[in-house]
Design a protein around this motif. Structure first.
Motif, PDB file in Angstrom:
ATOM      1  N   MET A  88       0.827  -1.186   0.000  1.00  0.00           N
ATOM      2  CA  MET A  88       0.000   0.000   0.000  1.00  0.00           C
ATOM      3  C   MET A  88       0.872   1.251   0.000  1.00  0.00           C
ATOM      4  O   MET A  88       0.552   2.235  -0.636  1.00  0.00           O
ATOM      5  N   THR A  89       2.000   1.188   0.693  1.00  0.00           N
ATOM      6  CA  THR A  89       2.895   2.341   0.767  1.00  0.00           C
ATOM      7  C   THR A  89       3.480   2.657  -0.608  1.00  0.00           C
ATOM      8  O   THR A  89       3.607   3.823  -0.965  1.00  0.00           O
ATOM      9  N   GLN A  90       3.818   1.624  -1.381  1.00  0.00           N
ATOM     10  CA  GLN A  90       4.369   1.857  -2.714  1.00  0.00           C
ATOM     11  C   GLN A  90       3.356   2.542  -3.615  1.00  0.00           C
ATOM     12  O   GLN A  90       3.698   3.439  -4.371  1.00  0.00           O
ATOM     13  N   LEU A  91       2.118   2.123  -3.542  1.00  0.00           N
ATOM     14  CA  LEU A  91       1.071   2.746  -4.341  1.00  0.00           C
ATOM     15  C   LEU A  91       0.910   4.210  -3.959  1.00  0.00           C
ATOM     16  O   LEU A  91       0.820   5.085  -4.826  1.00  0.00           O
ATOM     17  N   LEU A  92       0.922   4.476  -2.683  1.00  0.00           N
ATOM     18  CA  LEU A  92       0.814   5.851  -2.216  1.00  0.00           C
ATOM     19  C   LEU A  92       2.006   6.680  -2.678  1.00  0.00           C
ATOM     20  O   LEU A  92       1.851   7.823  -3.114  1.00  0.00           O
ATOM     21  N   ASP A  93       3.198   6.098  -2.643  1.00  0.00           N
ATOM     22  CA  ASP A  93       4.394   6.800  -3.122  1.00  0.00           C
ATOM     23  C   ASP A  93       4.283   7.123  -4.609  1.00  0.00           C
ATOM     24  O   ASP A  93       4.684   8.204  -5.049  1.00  0.00           O
ATOM     25  N   LEU A  94       3.763   6.183  -5.405  1.00  0.00           N
ATOM     26  CA  LEU A  94       3.607   6.433  -6.838  1.00  0.00           C
ATOM     27  C   LEU A  94       2.610   7.547  -7.102  1.00  0.00           C
ATOM     28  O   LEU A  94       2.830   8.402  -7.966  1.00  0.00           O
ATOM     29  N   ILE A  95       1.527   7.540  -6.372  1.00  0.00           N
ATOM     30  CA  ILE A  95       0.519   8.589  -6.561  1.00  0.00           C
ATOM     31  C   ILE A  95       1.085   9.940  -6.148  1.00  0.00           C
ATOM     32  O   ILE A  95       0.939  10.931  -6.866  1.00  0.00           O
ATOM     33  N   LEU A  96       1.758   9.989  -5.031  1.00  0.00           N
ATOM     34  CA  LEU A  96       2.346  11.247  -4.580  1.00  0.00           C
ATOM     35  C   LEU A  96       3.459  11.709  -5.506  1.00  0.00           C
ATOM     36  O   LEU A  96       3.643  12.911  -5.712  1.00  0.00           O
ATOM     37  N   ASN A  97       4.194  10.781  -6.089  1.00  0.00           N
ATOM     38  CA  ASN A  97       5.273  11.132  -7.011  1.00  0.00           C
ATOM     39  C   ASN A  97       4.731  11.921  -8.197  1.00  0.00           C
ATOM     40  O   ASN A  97       5.367  12.852  -8.672  1.00  0.00           O
ATOM     41  N   TYR A  98       3.558  11.567  -8.657  1.00  0.00           N
ATOM     42  CA  TYR A  98       2.967  12.307  -9.773  1.00  0.00           C
ATOM     43  C   TYR A  98       2.692  13.749  -9.368  1.00  0.00           C
ATOM     44  O   TYR A  98       2.998  14.688 -10.098  1.00  0.00           O
ATOM     45  N   PHE A  99       2.128  13.949  -8.206  1.00  0.00           N
ATOM     46  CA  PHE A  99       1.773  15.307  -7.794  1.00  0.00           C
ATOM     47  C   PHE A  99       2.989  16.139  -7.397  1.00  0.00           C
ATOM     48  O   PHE A  99       2.996  17.354  -7.574  1.00  0.00           O
ATOM     49  N   ILE A 100       4.034  15.487  -6.900  1.00  0.00           N
ATOM     50  CA  ILE A 100       5.230  16.220  -6.492  1.00  0.00           C
ATOM     51  C   ILE A 100       6.103  16.538  -7.708  1.00  0.00           C
ATOM     52  O   ILE A 100       6.523  17.675  -7.916  1.00  0.00           O
ATOM     53  N   ASN A 101       6.396  15.535  -8.530  1.00  0.00           N
ATOM     54  CA  ASN A 101       7.336  15.691  -9.647  1.00  0.00           C
ATOM     55  C   ASN A 101       6.677  15.771 -11.015  1.00  0.00           C
ATOM     56  O   ASN A 101       7.354  15.986 -12.007  1.00  0.00           O
ATOM     57  N   ARG A 102       5.371  15.543 -11.071  1.00  0.00           N
ATOM     58  CA  ARG A 102       4.641  15.479 -12.340  1.00  0.00           C
ATOM     59  C   ARG A 102       5.241  14.441 -13.281  1.00  0.00           C
ATOM     60  O   ARG A 102       5.349  14.644 -14.477  1.00  0.00           O
ATOM     61  N   SER A 103       5.659  13.325 -12.721  1.00  0.00           N
ATOM     62  CA  SER A 103       6.227  12.257 -13.540  1.00  0.00           C
ATOM     63  C   SER A 103       5.293  11.053 -13.541  1.00  0.00           C
ATOM     64  O   SER A 103       4.684  10.716 -12.529  1.00  0.00           O
ATOM     65  N   THR A 104       5.187  10.435 -14.706  1.00  0.00           N
ATOM     66  CA  THR A 104       4.373   9.231 -14.849  1.00  0.00           C
ATOM     67  C   THR A 104       5.215   8.146 -15.487  1.00  0.00           C
ATOM     68  O   THR A 104       6.354   8.378 -15.877  1.00  0.00           O
ATOM     69  N   ASN A 105       4.640   6.979 -15.653  1.00  0.00           N
ATOM     70  CA  ASN A 105       5.340   5.898 -16.322  1.00  0.00           C
ATOM     71  C   ASN A 105       4.859   5.753 -17.762  1.00  0.00           C
ATOM     72  O   ASN A 105       4.958   4.691 -18.358  1.00  0.00           O
ATOM     73  N   ALA A 106       4.355   6.824 -18.352  1.00  0.00           N
ATOM     74  CA  ALA A 106       3.833   6.775 -19.715  1.00  0.00           C
ATOM     75  C   ALA A 106       4.906   6.387 -20.723  1.00  0.00           C
ATOM     76  O   ALA A 106       4.628   5.641 -21.665  1.00  0.00           O
ATOM     77  N   SER A 107       6.109   6.868 -20.542  1.00  0.00           N
ATOM     78  CA  SER A 107       7.170   6.518 -21.494  1.00  0.00           C
ATOM     79  C   SER A 107       7.500   5.033 -21.416  1.00  0.00           C
ATOM     80  O   SER A 107       7.744   4.389 -22.443  1.00  0.00           O
TER      81      SER A 107
END
Length: 53
Positions: free
Chosen positions: A1-20
């Motif tokens: 659950m912590t990893q999922l939360l980190d991924l979601i927060l990473n988007y809002f903090i760094n505006r980075s996704t795994n789209a590439s």
């Protein structure tokens, strides 16, 4: 659950996704489908690096 939360927060903090990464994965799948399977893995990896690198 912590990893999922980190991924979601990473988007809002760094505006980075795994789209590439997802796009690259789709290109690999299309490349594999074009040749109907891989018999020589070394040559397949060589072609991937020359075409997509």
């Amino acid at each position: 659950m912590t990893q999922l939360l980190d991924l979601i927060l990473n988007y809002f903090i760094n505006r980075s996704t795994n789209a590439s990464a997802e796009s690259f994965n789709a290109k690999i799948k299309a490349f594999r489908a074009q040749f109907r399977g891989v018999k020589n893995v070394e040559f397949f990896l060589y072609r991937l690096t020359t075409i997509f690198a």
